[in-house]
Design a protein around this motif. Structure first.
Motif, PDB file in Angstrom:
ATOM      1  N   ALA A   1       0.828  -1.208   0.000  1.00 30.23           N
ATOM      2  CA  ALA A   1       0.000   0.000   0.000  1.00 30.23           C
ATOM      3  C   ALA A   1       0.857   1.250   0.000  1.00 30.23           C
ATOM      4  CB  ALA A   1      -0.930  -0.010   1.213  1.00 30.23           C
ATOM      5  N   ASP A   2       1.953   1.197   0.726  1.00 23.99           N
ATOM      6  CA  ASP A   2       2.844   2.360   0.813  1.00 23.99           C
ATOM      7  C   ASP A   2       3.518   2.646  -0.526  1.00 23.99           C
ATOM      8  OD1 ASP A   2       4.470   4.325   2.485  1.00 23.99           O
ATOM      9  OD2 ASP A   2       6.069   3.052   1.691  1.00 23.99           O
ATOM     10  N   LYS A   7       2.580   1.747  -3.516  1.00 20.58           N
ATOM     11  CA  LYS A   7       1.631   2.076  -4.580  1.00 20.58           C
ATOM     12  C   LYS A   7       1.220   3.543  -4.549  1.00 20.58           C
ATOM     13  CE  LYS A   7      -0.298  -0.648  -7.034  1.00 20.58           C
ATOM     14  NZ  LYS A   7      -0.022  -1.051  -8.441  1.00 20.58           N
ATOM     15  N   LYS A   8       1.390   4.201  -3.424  1.00 18.71           N
ATOM     16  CA  LYS A   8       1.108   5.636  -3.369  1.00 18.71           C
ATOM     17  C   LYS A   8       2.073   6.397  -4.268  1.00 18.71           C
ATOM     18  CE  LYS A   8      -0.519   5.446   1.434  1.00 18.71           C
ATOM     19  NZ  LYS A   8      -0.206   5.828   2.839  1.00 18.71           N
ATOM     20  N   PRO A  29       1.966   4.027  -8.595  1.00 17.45           N
ATOM     21  CA  PRO A  29       0.678   3.331  -8.768  1.00 17.45           C
ATOM     22  C   PRO A  29       0.677   2.317  -9.904  1.00 17.45           C
ATOM     23  CG  PRO A  29       0.535   5.611  -9.531  1.00 17.45           C
ATOM     24  CD  PRO A  29       1.835   5.493  -8.809  1.00 17.45           C
TER      25      PRO A  29
END
Length: 317
Positions: free
Chosen positions: A121-122, A124-125, A128
């Motif tokens: 999640a980190d 992909k910020k 993306p």
């Protein structure tokens, strides 16, 4: 055997792919099916390779093939070559488009449910369009995937030190806890006797895992047999659902359930059962930019998790 014979043009990539498949499948039939070729074609390729090398690579038997000492040695090198070629292709793609790329990461129970999702999640910020492929399997199977270059690295429990083939890098230490659902009869009790626990159903890790061996030793130290009423699995989805729906007792890494208020810890210390969570990487293969970026994210997230684990204390939730 003359080493230049490997470079005279007869050795093909399909030969390397074949020995990798044969060593994993244990039969020509299985290897042929995996590679989508006929059995005669696979047999012919194997004969070609053995002729090139001048030694038998496999012993044929009624139940399949078994690698000889020559076969084991050549398979190790073949997997290394295939891994380097796969990495080279992906590296070129990443250089052509710095915002894209692919990371293939292997994981098992200790790393798959908290650390890795947070790190993905980190990253992909910031990136993306980076594709992250997660493959879950047993530690033994993942090591074979790592050796063959089918995954970039493994996130999970570290049970052995680094060696000439793999590098193991610790990210944080984690304890193992006994957990139950919040409505369990033992939930909330300030002290639970170990002798009371075998009366309940249990979930134990698979017999092939290091955690299972440690739990067996824990019971043996207390002069108790393993619970007779038990389920054995390393699938966290199965573990969590059984925990929520039944009165099972499960031994799990502490951080896995810490954010789930429906699951609580029992006041039964399992010391010295615990483990280090970290990365297992190939010692012979350089990682591409995308894999390195995910590792940096894993390291950042793990630093925060180590602080959270230290602040969590040893008492029940």
């Amino acid at each position: 055997m003359k080493i230049p014979r490997l470079l005279d043009g007869r050795l093909k990539l399909r030969h390397l792919v074949l020995v990798d498949a044969l060593s994993r499948q244990g039969s020509v039939v299985g290897a042929a099916a995996e590679l989508h070729v006929t059995q005669p074609a696979a047999t012919r390729s194997l004969h070609e390779l053995e002729d090139i090398l001048g030694v038998p690579l496999y012993e044929r038997g009624p139940r399949g093939v078994t690698a000889t000492v020559f076969g084991e040695a050549f398979t190790e090198h073949a997997r290394s070559v295939l891994a380097q070629l796969a990495q080279a292709g992906r590296h070129v793609v990443e250089l052509a488009d710095a915002d894209r790329g692919t990371v293939i990461v292997g994981t098992h129970l200790a790393g798959s449910n908290v650390l890795l999702p947070r790190a993905i999640a980190d990253i992909k910020k910031a990136r993306p369009y980076l594709t992250v492929i997660v493959r879950e399997a047993s530690p033994e199977a993942l090591l074979l995937e790592l050796e063959a270059g089918r995954i970039d690295f493994v996130v999970g429990r570290l049970t052995v030190p680094s060696d000439e083939r793999t590098v193991r890098r610790k990210l944080y230490d984690e304890s193992v806890e006994l957990v139950v659902r919040a409505s369990h009869p033992l939930a909330g009790q300030s002290a639970v006797e170990l002798a009371d626990l075998p009366d309940y159903p249990w979930i134990l890790p698979g017999a092939e895992t290091a955690l299972r061996r440690e739990i067996e030793e824990f019971f043996a130290r207390h002069g108790m047999p393993l619970p007779m009423n038990r389920v054995e699995t390393t699938s966290f989805l199965t573990v969590r659902q059984l925990l929520l729906e039944t009165d099972v007792v499960a031994a799990l890494p502490g951080l896995i359930t810490r954010d789930d208020t429906r699951i609580v810890r029992l006041a039964v210390p399992l010391d010295p059962i615990g483990h280090s969570v970290g990365l297992t990487l190939s010692a012979a293969r350089a990682l591409g930019p995308s894999a390195q970026a995910l590792i940096r994210s894993l390291e950042d997230i793990a630093a925060g998790m180590a602080s959270q684990s230290a602040a969590g204390g040893d008492g029940p939730s």
